[in-house]
Design an enzyme around this catalytic site. Sequence first.
Site, PDB file in Angstrom:
ATOM      1  N   CYS A 254       0.900  -1.176   0.064  1.00  0.00           N
ATOM      2  CA  CYS A 254      -0.202  -0.138   0.124  1.00  0.00           C
ATOM      3  C   CYS A 254       0.982   1.225  -0.038  1.00  0.00           C
ATOM      4  O   CYS A 254       1.921   1.397   0.785  1.00  0.00           O
ATOM      5  CB  CYS A 254      -0.958   0.080   1.246  1.00  0.00           C
ATOM      6  SG  CYS A 254      -2.111   1.414   1.419  1.00  0.00           S
TER       7      CYS A 254
ATOM      8  N   HIS B 296      -9.150  -3.471  -2.394  1.00  0.00           N
ATOM      9  CA  HIS B 296      -8.185  -2.725  -1.551  1.00  0.00           C
ATOM     10  C   HIS B 296      -8.690  -1.332  -1.514  1.00  0.00           C
ATOM     11  O   HIS B 296      -8.785  -0.622  -0.575  1.00  0.00           O
ATOM     12  CB  HIS B 296      -6.652  -2.728  -2.192  1.00  0.00           C
ATOM     13  CG  HIS B 296      -5.683  -2.363  -1.526  1.00  0.00           C
ATOM     14  ND1 HIS B 296      -4.556  -2.792  -0.609  1.00  0.00           N
ATOM     15  CD2 HIS B 296      -5.327  -0.485  -1.353  1.00  0.00           C
ATOM     16  CE1 HIS B 296      -3.943  -1.666  -0.336  1.00  0.00           C
ATOM     17  NE2 HIS B 296      -4.179  -0.532  -0.439  1.00  0.00           N
ATOM     18  N   GLU B 297      -8.985  -0.624  -2.746  1.00  0.00           N
ATOM     19  CA  GLU B 297      -9.229   0.699  -2.760  1.00  0.00           C
ATOM     20  C   GLU B 297     -10.515   0.861  -2.033  1.00  0.00           C
ATOM     21  O   GLU B 297     -10.984   2.061  -1.422  1.00  0.00           O
ATOM     22  CB  GLU B 297      -9.299   1.206  -4.016  1.00  0.00           C
ATOM     23  CG  GLU B 297      -7.921   1.048  -4.913  1.00  0.00           C
ATOM     24  CD  GLU B 297      -6.724   1.770  -3.953  1.00  0.00           C
ATOM     25  OE1 GLU B 297      -6.957   2.756  -3.341  1.00  0.00           O
ATOM     26  OE2 GLU B 297      -5.474   1.050  -4.228  1.00  0.00           O
TER      27      GLU B 297
ATOM     28  N   HIS C 165     -10.240   1.323   1.582  1.00  0.00           N
ATOM     29  CA  HIS C 165      -9.670   2.572   2.119  1.00  0.00           C
ATOM     30  C   HIS C 165     -10.944   3.616   2.156  1.00  0.00           C
ATOM     31  O   HIS C 165     -10.920   4.138   3.128  1.00  0.00           O
ATOM     32  CB  HIS C 165      -8.924   3.139   0.987  1.00  0.00           C
ATOM     33  CG  HIS C 165      -7.194   2.886   1.117  1.00  0.00           C
ATOM     34  ND1 HIS C 165      -6.570   3.006   2.328  1.00  0.00           N
ATOM     35  CD2 HIS C 165      -6.361   2.302   0.194  1.00  0.00           C
ATOM     36  CE1 HIS C 165      -5.302   2.737   1.861  1.00  0.00           C
ATOM     37  NE2 HIS C 165      -5.501   2.217   0.797  1.00  0.00           N
TER      38      HIS C 165
END
Length: 162
Positions: free
Chosen positions: A88, A130-131, A134
């Site tokens: 990351c 993953h995004e 976030h």
Amino acid sequence: MTERQIRIFGDPVLKTVSDPIRLTDDVAGLITDLLDTVKIPGRAGVAAPQIGVNQRAFSFNVDGEIGYIINPVVVELSGDPELVDEGCLSVPGFYFQRMRYPFARVTGVDLEGNAIELSGEGVMAQALQHETDHLDGTLYIDGLEKTLRREAMQAIRSSDWF
């Protein structure tokens, strides 16, 4: 607009659930900044919190395709979760193995409010998960197996940038 500085682990914006975006003129600037920031070689995705903006949008750069999505919602995760190496930009210099689904699909909108869908396998599936994490205030290290997470936190705390 311009490439924006990436916020690093420890910044509270990275652990905050992002607000939905209302499509107004100022959103175009955010999207331009996200696209400019993700174009740097080696970057697969950049979420708005990573550039200090608590809003639900991210950009991606996978297999030569660069794009963005506003207000993404994960609508499908499929296949048997598998261990993948993951890093990351907000936890620089570290890669750890964690479980991810091999296929992901998200829906959202573009700047004009048109519905869009992003999906993929491999790196794209990983980037979508993953995004989106976030945007929910979750870092990839939060999903590590308990013992590995403890080791990862020790390594991060020993890093030069922490």
